[in-house]
Design an enzyme around this catalytic site. Structure first.
Site, short mmCIF file in Angstrom:
data_model
loop_
_atom_site.label_atom_id
_atom_site.label_comp_id
_atom_site.label_asym_id
_atom_site.label_seq_id
_atom_site.Cartn_x
_atom_site.Cartn_y
_atom_site.Cartn_z
N SER A 186 56.91 79.20 68.77
CA SER A 186 55.72 79.08 69.61
C SER A 186 55.99 79.35 71.08
CB SER A 186 55.10 77.70 69.43
OG SER A 186 56.05 76.69 69.72
N HIS A 214 51.42 80.31 64.47
CA HIS A 214 51.18 81.51 65.28
C HIS A 214 51.28 82.80 64.48
CE1 HIS A 214 51.05 79.27 69.06
NE2 HIS A 214 52.01 78.52 68.54
N LYS A 244 44.36 77.88 65.93
CA LYS A 244 44.78 79.02 66.76
C LYS A 244 43.95 80.26 66.39
CE LYS A 244 48.66 76.50 68.18
NZ LYS A 244 49.85 75.80 67.77
C1 PLP Z 1 50.19 74.40 67.77
C2 PLP Z 1 51.25 74.18 66.79
C3 PLP Z 1 51.17 73.13 65.87
C4 PLP Z 1 50.11 72.08 65.96
O1 PLP Z 1 48.91 72.53 65.42
P1 PLP Z 1 47.55 71.79 65.87
O2 PLP Z 1 46.57 72.23 64.86
O3 PLP Z 1 47.27 72.27 67.25
O4 PLP Z 1 47.83 70.33 65.83
C5 PLP Z 1 52.12 73.04 64.90
N1 PLP Z 1 53.14 73.92 64.84
C6 PLP Z 1 53.27 74.93 65.72
C7 PLP Z 1 54.41 75.88 65.57
C8 PLP Z 1 52.33 75.09 66.73
O5 PLP Z 1 52.47 76.07 67.61
#
Ligand code: PLP
Length: 398
Positions: A186, A214, A244
């Protein structure tokens, strides 16, 4: 002053000194057709390169209409845990869509990606087991590992040889081993060597779990990082988020039917947390419709990221995330302020989110970005951002 407030103030001053205090800044997303991902922040209109809404689906008329219709029909909240009365039929529809898209038997939707990881990992690994985790995995994978009573070992970032060495030496001492990694990292934007990890895991009877927060919606026609090069890697636990590229909120796991059945009865963040609002499931289904119908849309964020890295003579972007490493937190904040003055929002990422000495600007490219905005950003970065991506490569590994 009471000791609680004194404690809080002392902590805040420490963070302030290291330029590590965070602020929650009001940032309002607005729909400006044809202008890309626009946000209002500090009273200014900015083109955002810091939203993970890679396909701009949070603003899509069909996605919004699906959410509005679900609110009108079912209200705003689920009202209880899914195991009590909070299990709307929209969840079953979303789960079967996710499973089909990911090529698994079943899926399970959680309140968020963070909650999913906190629920999945301790339900699968406990006393007598080992969790092997890439050192740069997302904070919530580390948090999930910490909630489990299994032993945890980290392996060096994307270093298959290190993971293999640990397994060769210690696999036999543990009943089960769970290997967890981000599919797309990320804060670095690089990809895990998923196919090689899958082969290693098969060799040592290790369960592979990838967090593709992602990757979904933006790699391999939207299917994510387990589907690169036209092949499907053998990843029995495919976790991700609806927050996302899907443009809404929620988390999920795609896996076999027995694993999903077990998690329905054992994942504590599913059992003891309220179900997602039904409207979030409706929005996610509408977003999946678009992703499945428009594979060319899913290719855009990576293409835009590559236009950026090529223009700056950087190695090709592997995902829509591109970091430019500045070093100190102050340097990253200065660069971020400079870009904000020029009309771009690129948030500085500082320790402890990233390692000491690797504070950075993190650019997230979206299908909605305009090529001329990217060109102007490139010119500014080339002239005024003293980035040094090579320092990440030189850091001592833990
Ligand atoms: C953003 C993210 C999460 C968390 O997901 P949310 O739905 O925002 O709680 C988990 N793992 C990774 C790699 C992320 O980038």
């Amino acid at each position: 002053m009471n000791s609680l407030d004194a404690f809080a103030n002392a902590k805040l001053s420490d963070l302030e000194r290291g330029a590590l205090r965070r602020h929650i800044t009001e940032t309002r997303r607005e729909l400006w057709p044809d202008e890309g991902p626009i946000v209002f922040r500090n009273g200014r209109k900015l083109v955002s390169f810091s939203c993970n809404d890679y396909l701009n689906l949070s603003q899509h008329p069909a996605v919004k209409a699906a959410a509005v219709a679900a609110i009108e029909a079912y209200g705003t909240g689920a009202g209880a845990s899914r195991l009590v009365t909070g299990n709307h039929s929209l969840f079953a529809e979303l789960e079967s869509r996710l499973a089909k898209f990911k090529g698994t038997d079943a899926a399970l939707v959680f309140g968020s990606g963070y909650l999913a990881n906190l629920g999945i990992i301790p339900a699968l690994a406990g006393e007598g087991d080992l969790i092997l985790i890439d050192e740069l995995s997302h904070a919530c994978l580390h948090a999930g590992a910490r909630l489990s009573s299994a032993q945890t070992r980290t392996f060096r970032h994307n270093n298959i040889d290190h993971a293999r060495k640990i397994l060769k030496a210690d696999r036999a001492r543990f009943r089960h081993v769970l290997l967890v990694t981000d599919g797309v990292f990320s804060m670095d934007g690089d990809l895990a060597p998923i196919a090689d990890l899958a082969a290693l895991c098969a060799e040592h009877d290790v369960w592979l779990m990838s967090d593709d927060a992602h990757g979904l919606g933006v790699l391999a026609e939207g299917r994510g990082s387990s589907f690169l090069d036209g092949k499907r890697a053998d990843v029995p636990l495919q976790m991700g988020t609806l927050s996302k590229a899907i443009g809404g909120y929620g988390g999920y796991l795609c896996a076999s039917a027995p694993v999903i059945e077990l998690l329905k009865t054992r994942a504590r963040t599913l059992l003891f947390a309220t179900g997602l609002p039904p409207a979030s499931a409706a929005a996610a289904i509408a977003a999946l419709d678009i992703i499945e119908r428009e594979p060319e849309l899913t290719a855009k964020p990576l293409a835009k990221a590559r236009a950026f890295t090529r223009a700056l003579n950087l190695p090709d972007a592997q995902s829509p995330i591109v970091p430019l490493v500045l070093g100190t937190a102050e340097a990253a904040l200065d660069a971020s302020r400079m870009l904000e003055d020029e009309g771009f929002l690129v948030v500085a990422i500082r320790p402890p989110t990233v390692a000491e000495g690797t504070a950075r600007l993190r650019f997230a490219f979206s299908a909605a970005h305009k090529d001329e905005d990217i060109a102007r950003l490139v010119a500014l970065v080339a002239e005024r951002v003293p980035f040094r991506n090579e320092i990440v490569a030189c850091l001592p590994s833990s």
